[in-house]
Design a protein around this motif. Structure first.
Motif, mmCIF file in Angstrom:
data_model
loop_
_atom_site.group_PDB
_atom_site.id
_atom_site.type_symbol
_atom_site.label_atom_id
_atom_site.label_comp_id
_atom_site.label_asym_id
_atom_site.label_seq_id
_atom_site.Cartn_x
_atom_site.Cartn_y
_atom_site.Cartn_z
ATOM 1 N N ASN A 34 0.837 -1.194 0.000
ATOM 2 C CA ASN A 34 0.000 0.000 0.000
ATOM 3 C C ASN A 34 0.876 1.250 0.000
ATOM 4 O OD1 ASN A 34 0.721 0.544 2.841
ATOM 5 N ND2 ASN A 34 -0.629 -1.196 3.293
ATOM 6 N N TYR A 35 0.198 2.386 -0.023
ATOM 7 C CA TYR A 35 0.895 3.676 -0.129
ATOM 8 C C TYR A 35 1.822 3.908 1.063
ATOM 9 C CZ TYR A 35 1.515 8.752 0.070
ATOM 10 O OH TYR A 35 2.048 10.022 0.158
ATOM 11 N N THR A 36 1.371 3.633 2.261
ATOM 12 C CA THR A 36 2.189 3.889 3.447
ATOM 13 C C THR A 36 3.478 3.080 3.418
ATOM 14 O OG1 THR A 36 0.208 4.351 4.762
ATOM 15 C CG2 THR A 36 2.237 3.837 5.968
ATOM 16 N N GLU A 37 3.373 1.813 3.062
ATOM 17 C CA GLU A 37 4.557 0.953 3.034
ATOM 18 C C GLU A 37 5.562 1.401 1.976
ATOM 19 O OE1 GLU A 37 3.280 -3.065 2.587
ATOM 20 O OE2 GLU A 37 2.261 -3.151 4.532
ATOM 21 N N VAL A 38 5.090 1.717 0.779
ATOM 22 C CA VAL A 38 6.016 2.122 -0.280
ATOM 23 C C VAL A 38 6.601 3.496 0.023
ATOM 24 C CG1 VAL A 38 4.344 3.236 -1.840
ATOM 25 C CG2 VAL A 38 6.372 2.118 -2.777
ATOM 26 N N LEU A 39 5.833 4.354 0.682
ATOM 27 C CA LEU A 39 6.359 5.663 1.060
ATOM 28 C C LEU A 39 7.512 5.525 2.052
ATOM 29 C CD1 LEU A 39 5.829 8.782 0.789
ATOM 30 C CD2 LEU A 39 4.500 8.571 2.906
ATOM 31 N N LEU A 40 7.345 4.665 3.039
ATOM 32 C CA LEU A 40 8.413 4.436 4.013
ATOM 33 C C LEU A 40 9.641 3.805 3.354
ATOM 34 C CD1 LEU A 40 6.349 3.148 7.083
ATOM 35 C CD2 LEU A 40 7.513 5.357 6.852
ATOM 36 N N ALA A 41 9.395 2.863 2.435
ATOM 37 C CA ALA A 41 10.512 2.223 1.738
ATOM 38 C C ALA A 41 11.312 3.242 0.938
ATOM 39 C CB ALA A 41 9.989 1.114 0.832
ATOM 40 N N ARG A 42 10.626 4.138 0.241
ATOM 41 C CA ARG A 42 11.315 5.151 -0.556
ATOM 42 C C ARG A 42 12.033 6.171 0.336
ATOM 43 N NH1 ARG A 42 12.193 4.652 -5.896
ATOM 44 N NH2 ARG A 42 11.796 6.872 -6.220
ATOM 45 N N LEU A 43 11.458 6.471 1.495
ATOM 46 C CA LEU A 43 12.126 7.377 2.424
ATOM 47 C C LEU A 43 13.430 6.771 2.912
ATOM 48 C CD1 LEU A 43 12.120 9.948 4.192
ATOM 49 C CD2 LEU A 43 10.816 8.653 5.899
ATOM 50 N N PHE A 44 13.404 5.503 3.307
ATOM 51 C CA PHE A 44 14.620 4.821 3.758
ATOM 52 C C PHE A 44 15.631 4.686 2.620
ATOM 53 C CE2 PHE A 44 11.783 2.700 7.108
ATOM 54 C CZ PHE A 44 12.134 3.639 8.054
ATOM 55 N N LEU A 45 15.138 4.528 1.387
ATOM 56 C CA LEU A 45 16.035 4.446 0.239
ATOM 57 C C LEU A 45 16.851 5.728 0.113
ATOM 58 C CD1 LEU A 45 16.893 2.785 -2.288
ATOM 59 C CD2 LEU A 45 15.130 4.035 -3.548
ATOM 60 N N GLY A 46 16.198 6.880 0.330
ATOM 61 C CA GLY A 46 16.912 8.148 0.259
ATOM 62 C C GLY A 46 17.991 8.269 1.320
ATOM 63 N N PHE A 47 17.695 7.832 2.543
ATOM 64 C CA PHE A 47 18.700 7.845 3.605
ATOM 65 C C PHE A 47 19.881 6.937 3.243
ATOM 66 C CE2 PHE A 47 15.229 9.503 6.239
ATOM 67 C CZ PHE A 47 15.901 10.468 6.975
ATOM 68 N N ALA A 48 19.569 5.764 2.674
ATOM 69 C CA ALA A 48 20.620 4.797 2.352
ATOM 70 C C ALA A 48 21.492 5.262 1.183
ATOM 71 C CB ALA A 48 19.992 3.441 2.024
ATOM 72 N N GLU A 49 20.893 5.912 0.208
ATOM 73 C CA GLU A 49 21.646 6.344 -0.976
ATOM 74 C C GLU A 49 22.423 7.637 -0.742
ATOM 75 O OE1 GLU A 49 19.307 6.663 -4.467
ATOM 76 O OE2 GLU A 49 19.171 4.510 -4.793
ATOM 77 N N ALA A 50 22.082 8.375 0.301
ATOM 78 C CA ALA A 50 22.648 9.707 0.515
ATOM 79 C C ALA A 50 24.179 9.762 0.462
ATOM 80 C CB ALA A 50 22.138 10.280 1.840
ATOM 81 N N PRO A 51 24.915 8.819 1.094
ATOM 82 C CA PRO A 51 26.379 8.955 1.081
ATOM 83 C C PRO A 51 27.025 8.697 -0.276
ATOM 84 C CG PRO A 51 25.621 7.540 2.889
ATOM 85 C CD PRO A 51 24.469 7.725 1.960
ATOM 86 N N PHE A 52 26.300 8.106 -1.226
ATOM 87 C CA PHE A 52 26.955 7.599 -2.434
ATOM 88 C C PHE A 52 27.461 8.713 -3.343
ATOM 89 C CE2 PHE A 52 26.874 6.179 -6.871
ATOM 90 C CZ PHE A 52 27.804 5.160 -6.791
ATOM 91 N N PHE A 53 26.594 9.608 -3.791
ATOM 92 C CA PHE A 53 27.016 10.602 -4.783
ATOM 93 C C PHE A 53 28.108 11.532 -4.271
ATOM 94 C CE2 PHE A 53 26.595 14.809 -6.759
ATOM 95 C CZ PHE A 53 26.923 14.463 -8.068
ATOM 96 N N PRO A 54 27.916 12.233 -3.139
ATOM 97 C CA PRO A 54 29.009 13.096 -2.674
ATOM 98 C C PRO A 54 30.267 12.317 -2.319
ATOM 99 C CG PRO A 54 27.316 12.914 -0.990
ATOM 100 C CD PRO A 54 26.755 12.291 -2.237
#
Length: 477
Positions: A125-145
């Protein structure tokens, strides 16, 4: 003699004893060895963008319908990734500067986001995918810089743009080939084990990321002073050639603390100027995350649409390579960013003016050329803050994290009610591109004036100790 000169004399004792031709040969072998190792980042970048952007391809395979998304919920799912990136990029790069182990931090970052991406396929559902995408952003944050900072710890200023292009070509190509790959999964895996094709897309993409990340732990370098597969001569040369080129130290001698680097970055107006320009620039780049949706306006089925999304990005990668190569060889940055932005603006204008299928497809090729300017821009940012590694680490992450706000806004610039023409969306993009280009032009004029002042100071100086810039550092503009 200045403290900087004393430092330089300490670290070049091995390579300085070599004849010039032997030093040149050693430098060529060193750069070739680095290129082979760092070429792995091409694949890492591709996986980074595929995992972040696979929601765009999944949309064509029933993603919205199965999760019962309505209104702006899909746009929110796209934008929430950048919230985590805004929050975590600066702390992550400060930690990397302190840890000095990108070969550890970057792969473990990948393992984390690969696991999150895989779990996204199981959301209901929307809540679950929203949380997954939020955590994805936290996890990916260190990569580019982190990867941009890693490159700046190895390459000279006139080598950086083309290397940044080569390693980030993975991101450019993934925008196209990610769609190509997705088309095979969405059609070939539909209904397998009772799972929708878009779920398999998340499972497979996330699983590949984890496998590649484990391999990367054994292949990525750290920094020159703590990379074990360098010989003593190579290590000395790797450090000294960066110091000679005007870069600060990253090997511990005279190194600034991460907290001092944070303060130096926060108090430099150029960091904030680049940040605001990047926010506006990212709004112009919003078409990238909706690229499959834009191609779908041409009226083809899902498979054809995803296949048609690939060629513009292939040409974009080729253009980015040649433009960045000329940028390095001429030691100029801004003019090539302007050229790239001009092509993209022309593409936006064509799409505003016509619904002709051929013209709009050609416009996509022109829009995709914006990638070259983005890559050269990051090389320019690296060059501008090159002298202090602690400050550079924070500056790169701060600009990247603040620019993510533009991605958050950009996620809402393509509502389905504006389709299929999306004229309002294109108009916003071309306006944002114009504003950011003007801001970069102002920075160009400022840095050019700084260079002229340095030249006047050197001409008037009678002794090297009178110079404001003892290593002759010049900003690339």
């Amino acid at each position: 003699m200045s403290a900087l000169s004393n430092e330089k004399s300490e670290i070049v004792h091995v390579s300085s004893g070599l004849p010039s031709h032997a030093r040149d040969d050693l430098e060529r072998r060193l750069v070739r060895k680095l290129d082979l190792r760092l070429f792995l980042i091409v694949l890492l970048y591709a996986l980074n963008y595929i995992d972040r952007g696979n929601a765009s391809s999944a949309r064509l395979g029933g993603f919205e319908k199965d999760l019962h998304l309505q209104g702006t919920q899909y746009a929110t799912i796209l934008s929430v990734v950048y919230v985590g990136m805004c929050v975590m990029q600066v702390p992550a790069n400060m930690f990397l500067h302190w840890l000095e182990r990108p070969a550890i931090l970057i792969p473990w970052t990948m393992v984390t986001w690969g696991a999150v991406s895989t779990l996204t396929g199981a959301t209901q559902n929307y809540t679950e995918v929203l949380l997954a995408r939020l955590f994805l952003g936290f996890a990916e944050a260190p990569f580019f810089p982190g990867t941009i900072y890693l490159l700046s710890g190895w390459y000279k200023r006139d080598e950086l743009a083309v290397r940044t292009t080569l390693v980030t070509c993975g991101a450019v190509l993934s925008a196209g080939f990610g769609s190509f790959f997705a088309s095979g999964i969405l059609t070939g895996m539909q209904g397998k084990l009772g799972q929708a094709g878009w779920r398999w897309l998340f499972y497979i993409d996330g699983g590949m990321t984890i496998v590649v990340a484990i391999c990367a732990m054994f292949l990525l370098p750290n920094f020159p002073h703590n990379t074990t597969w360098l010989t003593p001569e190579e290590r000395s040369l790797a450090i000294s050639r960066l110091v000679d080129d005007g870069y600060g130290r990253i090997d511990g001698l005279g190194k600034r603390s991460t907290v001092r680097g944070l303060w130096d970055a926060l108090s430099d107006w150029k960091v904030w100027w680049f940040s605001v320009a990047s926010i506006i620039d990212c709004m112009a780049l919003s078409f990238v995350i909706y690229f499959p949706t834009i191609v779908a306006t041409m009226g083809y089925d899902m498979t054809t649409t995803l296949l048609l999304a690939a060629p513009p990005w292939v040409l974009s990668a080729v253009g980015a390579f040649f433009l960045s190569r000329y940028s390095d060889s001429t030691r100029k940055r801004c003019i090539y960013i302007f050229a790239s932005n001009a092509f993209a603006a022309l593409g936006f204008i064509i799409s505003i003016c016509t619904m002709n299928m051929v013209a709009r497809y050609v416009s996509l090729f022109l829009m995709a050329q914006i990638a070259a300017g983005q890559i050269i821009l990051w090389a320019w940012i690296n060059n501008t803050f090159a002298r202090e590694p602690a400050k550079r680490a924070v500056a790169i992450a701060l600009i990247s994290s603040i620019s993510a706000a533009g991605n958050i806004v950009g996620s809402f610039l393509w509502p389905i009610t504006w389709g299929p023409t999306y004229r309002y969306s294109y108009a916003i993009c071309v306006t944002a591109l114009g504003v950011s280009t003007v801001m970069l032009g102002i920075m160009y004029l400022h840095l050019k004036r700084v260079n002229q002042q340095i030249e006047r100071n050197e001409q008037n100086a009678k002794d090297i100790n009178d110079l404001q810039d003892p290593v002759g550092y010049r900003h690339l503009v």
